[in-house]
Design an enzyme around this catalytic site. Structure first.
Site, mmCIF file in Angstrom:
data_model
loop_
_atom_site.group_PDB
_atom_site.id
_atom_site.type_symbol
_atom_site.label_atom_id
_atom_site.label_comp_id
_atom_site.label_asym_id
_atom_site.label_seq_id
_atom_site.Cartn_x
_atom_site.Cartn_y
_atom_site.Cartn_z
ATOM 1 N N ASP A 1 1.140 -1.194 0.030
ATOM 2 C CA ASP A 1 0.096 -0.180 -0.058
ATOM 3 C C ASP A 1 0.970 1.216 0.129
ATOM 4 O OD1 ASP A 1 -2.292 1.818 -0.071
ATOM 5 O OD2 ASP A 1 -2.060 1.292 2.140
ATOM 6 N N LYS B 1 0.429 3.297 -2.075
ATOM 7 C CA LYS B 1 -0.219 4.610 -2.900
ATOM 8 C C LYS B 1 0.504 5.989 -3.756
ATOM 9 C CE LYS B 1 -3.207 5.835 0.483
ATOM 10 N NZ LYS B 1 -3.253 3.729 2.070
ATOM 11 N N ASP C 1 3.313 9.053 -8.698
ATOM 12 C CA ASP C 1 4.886 10.125 -10.024
ATOM 13 C C ASP C 1 4.349 10.233 -10.586
ATOM 14 O OD1 ASP C 1 7.049 11.559 -9.959
ATOM 15 O OD2 ASP C 1 7.818 10.407 -7.720
#
Lengths: 217, 217
Positions: free
Chosen positions: B60, B62, B65
């Site tokens: 996880d 997230k 980029d």
């Protein structure tokens, strides 16, 4: 982060020995070295402490989680020796605030991404960019990240955030942005990657960009 | 990721020994274990391979980029033994697509954050949630992340993404979401953290939630 050369190296390599070699070479020619997750995942968090011997370290982790997780990430990164962390602003005021508060306690910096320069940034981030810049200013973050590939956006962001916050601008060099134009548009630091770390002589490549910057100051 | 217990453990601890002990205890009671950057930064990326002995691992991270950096992160995470990565959709179609393409090549999964449950998620993410869900469906990601604390939103997200994509839902237990209600609202897996890993008997805590889930199926 001291404002001397106004140049930040984006050290987008994966190998820790190469990272150390390049960092050593550019010592004194850059004000900071920006590292991302690819290098840190490959080398371990301790690479930050090693590189911090050569310059201030900005951890470009685009932190984008709930407040408590953001805090846990920033704590470890500061503990490892980084001077600054780059966080996303789209996750909202509380996710940002917990990072800014922590940085303030420790005399460190948080830079907030306002917009990005890849095509997909136009899907959802572009419209949010000015709101995020205002959020960063309201919370007195150290600064924002705004793309050198769009100097006109740097000017707009400067109007929003005023002069209390710094702007750091990636996209100079291989991505097409000009160091001189971006400085003239009002950025505080330009961020250069490949043009320095892929050069046979990283120190000279950095010095050339610093000269270009000094010429327009 | 096999759909047996429909339970995912959010292993939000920082100590690798504790992480291994809890993972071993819940083997067979959870379909996957979700780990975040705080544990990985503290323990090194190799913790993923160690925990993968006990269950499928969802990183996880997230991820938020530019496309190339997202790819470099997902490559390392899959190489380390993770079965899935959670990415933010806010950064746009190309940042997502490169992750989904890589996961498809390697027979791995990408789950996309549509919305989050902390207060700041209302600032900018909430309005983007349905667009992100559509983007995830268009790109045939494996699934999306939607909060158990708002079962009515899980229903809405299900309407948008159809039945091809899975929904995984954090926020059950300490954060107030109900496993039964969230499953009934249409989620495929509920994600539970503290209620399991802070329990004196993590296996029993997991089994109790699995029973609650089975009662409504």
């Amino acid at each position: 982060m001291e404002k001397n050369t106004r140049l930040i190296l984006a050290l987008d390599v994966l190998d820790s020995d190469e990272a150390i070699r390049i960092s050593e070479a550019v010592t004194g020619h850059v004000d900071a070295i920006k590292v991302g997750y690819p290098l840190v995942l490959a080398s371990g968090l301790q690479i930050i402490g090693k590189l911090a011997e050569y310059a201030s370290i900005i951890a470009d982790f685009k932190v984008a989680d709930i407040p408590n997780t953001n805090r846990l990430i920033c704590e470890q990164v500061f503990d490892a020796g980084a001077d600054a962390v780059i966080v996303q602003g789209f996750t909202g005021h509380d996710s940002l605030e917990i990072c800014v508060d922590l940085a303030r306690e420790r005399n460190k910096d948080i830079f907030v991404v306002t917009e990005m320069s890849h095509p997909g940034a136009l899907d959802l981030m572009q419209d949010a960019g000015e709101k995020i810049a205002r959020m960063a200013a309201d919370q007195k973050a150290s600064g924002v990240v705004a793309p050198a590939t769009r100097p006109e956006r740097v000017k707009e962001i400067r109007k929003i955030i005023g002069n209390e916050l710094a702007i750091i601008s990636p996209g100079v060099g291989a991505q097409g942005g000009s160091a001189a134009d971006t400085i003239m548009a009002g950025t505080d630091w330009v961020i250069v990657g490949r043009k320095i770390y892929q050069s046979d002589d990283p120190a000279k490549a950095a010095k050339d960009i610093v000269s270009e910057i000094k010429d327009v100051l």
